[in-house]
Scaffold this motif. Structure first.
Motif, PDB file in Angstrom:
ATOM      1  N   HIS A 152       0.850  -1.190   0.000  1.00  0.00           N
ATOM      2  CA  HIS A 152       0.000   0.000   0.000  1.00  0.00           C
ATOM      3  C   HIS A 152       0.885   1.239   0.000  1.00  0.00           C
ATOM      4  O   HIS A 152       2.064   1.209   0.394  1.00  0.00           O
ATOM      5  CB  HIS A 152      -0.917   0.014   1.231  1.00  0.00           C
ATOM      6  N   GLN A 195     -13.271  -8.795   0.586  1.00  0.00           N
ATOM      7  CA  GLN A 195     -12.876  -9.179  -0.763  1.00  0.00           C
ATOM      8  C   GLN A 195     -11.387  -9.506  -0.823  1.00  0.00           C
ATOM      9  O   GLN A 195     -10.597  -8.996  -0.024  1.00  0.00           O
ATOM     10  CB  GLN A 195     -13.162  -8.043  -1.740  1.00  0.00           C
ATOM     11  N   HIS A 242      -7.004  -8.227  -4.966  1.00  0.00           N
ATOM     12  CA  HIS A 242      -6.994  -7.817  -6.378  1.00  0.00           C
ATOM     13  C   HIS A 242      -8.313  -7.187  -6.798  1.00  0.00           C
ATOM     14  O   HIS A 242      -8.393  -6.544  -7.849  1.00  0.00           O
ATOM     15  CB  HIS A 242      -6.683  -9.022  -7.278  1.00  0.00           C
ATOM     16  N   ALA A 243      -9.360  -7.332  -5.959  1.00  0.00           N
ATOM     17  CA  ALA A 243     -10.676  -6.804  -6.309  1.00  0.00           C
ATOM     18  C   ALA A 243     -10.791  -5.298  -6.085  1.00  0.00           C
ATOM     19  O   ALA A 243     -11.734  -4.674  -6.579  1.00  0.00           O
ATOM     20  CB  ALA A 243     -11.761  -7.527  -5.514  1.00  0.00           C
ATOM     21  N   PHE A 244      -9.853  -4.705  -5.345  1.00  0.00           N
ATOM     22  CA  PHE A 244      -9.968  -3.266  -5.095  1.00  0.00           C
ATOM     23  C   PHE A 244      -8.621  -2.543  -5.232  1.00  0.00           C
ATOM     24  O   PHE A 244      -8.323  -1.609  -4.494  1.00  0.00           O
ATOM     25  CB  PHE A 244     -10.601  -2.993  -3.725  1.00  0.00           C
ATOM     26  N   GLN A 262      -7.670   1.425  -4.580  1.00  0.00           N
ATOM     27  CA  GLN A 262      -8.621   1.973  -3.623  1.00  0.00           C
ATOM     28  C   GLN A 262      -8.052   1.916  -2.204  1.00  0.00           C
ATOM     29  O   GLN A 262      -7.112   1.173  -1.926  1.00  0.00           O
ATOM     30  CB  GLN A 262      -9.935   1.194  -3.681  1.00  0.00           C
ATOM     31  N   TRP A 314      -7.673   0.702   1.344  1.00  0.00           N
ATOM     32  CA  TRP A 314      -7.960  -0.615   1.911  1.00  0.00           C
ATOM     33  C   TRP A 314      -8.926  -0.539   3.087  1.00  0.00           C
ATOM     34  O   TRP A 314      -9.704  -1.470   3.313  1.00  0.00           O
ATOM     35  CB  TRP A 314      -6.671  -1.337   2.310  1.00  0.00           C
ATOM     36  N   ARG A 358     -11.600   0.983   3.382  1.00  0.00           N
ATOM     37  CA  ARG A 358     -12.997   0.965   2.928  1.00  0.00           C
ATOM     38  C   ARG A 358     -13.508  -0.463   2.733  1.00  0.00           C
ATOM     39  O   ARG A 358     -14.715  -0.663   2.592  1.00  0.00           O
ATOM     40  CB  ARG A 358     -13.132   1.736   1.612  1.00  0.00           C
ATOM     41  N   HIS A 359     -12.630  -1.441   2.730  1.00  0.00           N
ATOM     42  CA  HIS A 359     -13.023  -2.817   2.425  1.00  0.00           C
ATOM     43  C   HIS A 359     -12.880  -3.751   3.617  1.00  0.00           C
ATOM     44  O   HIS A 359     -12.894  -4.964   3.454  1.00  0.00           O
ATOM     45  CB  HIS A 359     -12.199  -3.323   1.233  1.00  0.00           C
ATOM     46  N   TRP A 390      -3.288  -8.307   4.309  1.00  0.00           N
ATOM     47  CA  TRP A 390      -4.725  -8.232   4.049  1.00  0.00           C
ATOM     48  C   TRP A 390      -5.368  -9.576   4.369  1.00  0.00           C
ATOM     49  O   TRP A 390      -4.928 -10.622   3.906  1.00  0.00           O
ATOM     50  CB  TRP A 390      -5.004  -7.859   2.603  1.00  0.00           C
ATOM     51  N   TRP A 434      -8.825 -11.991   4.367  1.00  0.00           N
ATOM     52  CA  TRP A 434     -10.100 -12.157   3.673  1.00  0.00           C
ATOM     53  C   TRP A 434     -10.481 -13.642   3.659  1.00  0.00           C
ATOM     54  O   TRP A 434      -9.692 -14.506   4.053  1.00  0.00           O
ATOM     55  CB  TRP A 434     -10.024 -11.624   2.235  1.00  0.00           C
TER      56      TRP A 434
END
Length: 220
Positions: A32, A93, A96-98, A101, A103, A105-106, A148, A150
């Motif tokens: 990031h 998610q 790779h899906a965002f 953007q 991080w 926010r997800h 990350w 998920w």
């Protein structure tokens, strides 16, 4: 969907047997910049380097209820037994899906999101100051400076592909998660080609023929 089983797939591919009460989270080492995800594989970090980062996380953040398991390249596993990070849905998610953007926010909603964010921020401090990432920066490579989480999955036993369909199946893939999911379903797994050059593709053609002769379903 696939994301609901992702944690079990990562556990299977990492060779880790989940027990009742475990929650398996997919754990990605990513890059990031100023809170924005810019690289979902941390510059294709190799396992030899990511292993050292995972070891550091276990040494400084591991506990009786939380441990990391080394997987492959940027893809690893977090196994927890505390309620704050048990498997809940909807799942965060995959990174790779965002791309591009923020991080934050997800993250998951509610108390789970608060706990996950706190752990990620603790891990960030360890990753950013690790010698592996300092060297990567010196070499002009993207650092693995963010963890990350998920795809959490409960460690309860699930039906195999044979149980569900009364058929046999095989998967030929390079993706870590897909190979792991196939293992969790007790399907035959074959690693996909290392490249799309002529020799690897010839070997893939031969492998596909052999797998099709033995199985009812083949996913490539």
């Amino acid at each position: 969907g696939l994301e609901k089983a992702a944690g079990r797939g990562y556990a299977a591919n990492a060779g880790f047997t989940l027990e009742a009460g475990d929650a398996a989270w997919c754990c990605e080492l990513v890059t990031h910049h100023d809170g924005v995800l810019i690289d979902a594989t941390a510059g294709n970090i190799p396992t030899a380097e990511s292993r050292l980062l995972i070891q550091a996380l276990n040494e400084q953040l591991g506990s009786d209820t939380r441990r990391w398991v080394v997987g492959e390249d940027a893809h690893h596993l977090l196994v927890v037994r505390d309620e704050a990070r048990k498997a809940e849905h909807p799942s965060p998610q995959p990174p790779h899906a965002f791309l591009g953007q923020a991080w934050e926010r997800h993250l998951p909603a509610g108390s789970q999101g608060i706990a996950v964010k706190a752990l990620m921020e603790q891990a960030m401090q360890i990753l950013e100051h690790h010698s592996v990432n300092r060297v990567r920066l010196d070499l002009g490579e993207n650092p693995a400076n963010l963890l990350w989480l998920w795809g959490p999955a409960a460690g309860t036993a699930r039906a195999t592909y044979g149980d569900l369909t009364s058929r046999t199946g095989a998967v030929c893939a390079t993706a870590f998660g897909l190979r792991g999911l196939a293992q969790a379903l007790q399907m035959t797994v074959h690693h996909g080609p290392a490249s799309l050059e002529e020799r690897p593709l010839e070997r893939l053609h031969h492998t596909v023929g052999e797998l099709l002769a033995r199985h009812d379903l083949l996913v490539v």
